[in-house]
Design a protein around this motif. Structure first.
Motif, PDB file in Angstrom:
ATOM      1  N   MET A   1       4.164  10.489  -8.071  1.00 43.71           N
ATOM      2  CA  MET A   1       2.665  10.772  -8.383  1.00 43.71           C
ATOM      3  C   MET A   1       1.770   9.851  -7.417  1.00 43.71           C
ATOM      4  N   TRP A   2       2.453   8.624  -7.283  1.00 45.82           N
ATOM      5  CA  TRP A   2       1.738   7.485  -6.447  1.00 45.82           C
ATOM      6  C   TRP A   2       2.071   7.718  -4.743  1.00 45.82           C
TER       7      TRP A   2
ATOM      8  N   THR B   1      -0.696   8.310  -2.160  1.00 46.03           N
ATOM      9  CA  THR B   1      -0.524   7.442  -0.797  1.00 46.03           C
ATOM     10  C   THR B   1      -0.610   8.312   0.289  1.00 46.03           C
ATOM     11  N   LEU B   2       0.404   9.288   0.494  1.00 41.84           N
ATOM     12  CA  LEU B   2       0.475  10.185   1.441  1.00 41.84           C
ATOM     13  C   LEU B   2      -0.719  10.926   1.798  1.00 41.84           C
ATOM     14  N   TYR B   3      -1.489  11.421   0.949  1.00 42.31           N
ATOM     15  CA  TYR B   3      -2.847  12.169   0.887  1.00 42.31           C
ATOM     16  C   TYR B   3      -3.778  11.120   1.637  1.00 42.31           C
ATOM     17  N   VAL B   4      -4.044   9.953   0.949  1.00 38.51           N
ATOM     18  CA  VAL B   4      -4.615   9.006   1.556  1.00 38.51           C
ATOM     19  C   VAL B   4      -4.660   8.938   2.816  1.00 38.51           C
ATOM     20  N   LEU B   5      -3.211   8.519   3.314  1.00 37.07           N
ATOM     21  CA  LEU B   5      -3.107   8.133   4.635  1.00 37.07           C
ATOM     22  C   LEU B   5      -3.358   9.422   5.658  1.00 37.07           C
TER      23      LEU B   5
ATOM     24  N   PHE C   1       1.691  14.785  10.074  1.00 39.03           N
ATOM     25  CA  PHE C   1       1.276  13.248   9.494  1.00 39.03           C
ATOM     26  C   PHE C   1       1.508  12.513  10.561  1.00 39.03           C
ATOM     27  N   ILE C   2       2.329  12.352  11.132  1.00 38.69           N
ATOM     28  CA  ILE C   2       2.760  11.471  12.165  1.00 38.69           C
ATOM     29  C   ILE C   2       1.989  11.695  13.431  1.00 38.69           C
ATOM     30  N   GLY C   3       1.919  12.998  13.971  1.00 42.52           N
ATOM     31  CA  GLY C   3       1.072  13.294  15.124  1.00 42.52           C
ATOM     32  C   GLY C   3      -0.475  12.913  14.947  1.00 42.52           C
TER      33      GLY C   3
END
Length: 106
Positions: free
Chosen positions: A1-2, A6-10, A90-92
Motif C-alpha cells: 500500500m505504501w 508513494t508512486l502516485y504522489v511521485l 512515470f520516468i518520462g
C-alpha cells in the motif's frame, strides 16, 4: 500500500511540474479526466480530442500520438516519446518535469 501511495504522489508531482512548465495550473494534473484534456492541449491538439481516450483501441493509437507530440513540444525525439512518455510515463514525465526541458509549442 505504501509503495502504491508513494508512486502516485511521485507521479502527481511530476505531472504537476509538466503542467506548470507548459503554462497551465499544476492543480489541473490532479483532476481525473481534466488532466487528459490539458495533456492533449500540451501536445498541441484540441482538448476535445481527449474524448478519443474513451474509445477502445483508438485510445492506444491516440495515446502514442499525444506522447510523440508532447515530447516534440518539450524538445524530445520520437524514441524518447514512445518509450518514456507512452510506455513508461512515470520516468518520462519525471525527466521532463524536473529536467532542463522547456516547453515550446511546435
Amino acid at each position: 500500500m505504501w509503495l502504491s501511495l508513494t508512486l502516485y504522489v511521485l507521479y502527481a508531482l511530476t505531472m504537476w511540474r509538466v503542467f506548470v512548465k507548459a503554462g497551465y495550473a499544476g492543480i489541473l494534473a490532479l483532476i481525473p479526466i481534466v488532466n487528459w484534456i490539458f495533456l492533449v492541449k500540451i501536445a498541441g491538439l484540441s482538448g476535445w480530442l481527449a474524448l478519443l481516450y474513451l474509445i477502445p483501441f483508438v485510445n492506444a493509437i491516440f495515446a502514442i500520438v499525444v506522447a510523440v507530440k508532447e515530447g516534440a513540444n518539450f524538445g524530445k525525439g520520437g524514441l524518447f516519446s514512445f518509450f518514456l512518455l507512452w510506455m513508461l510515463p512515470f520516468i518520462g514525465h519525471l525527466i521532463i518535469g524536473f529536467g532542463s526541458a522547456t516547453y515550446r509549442k511546435v
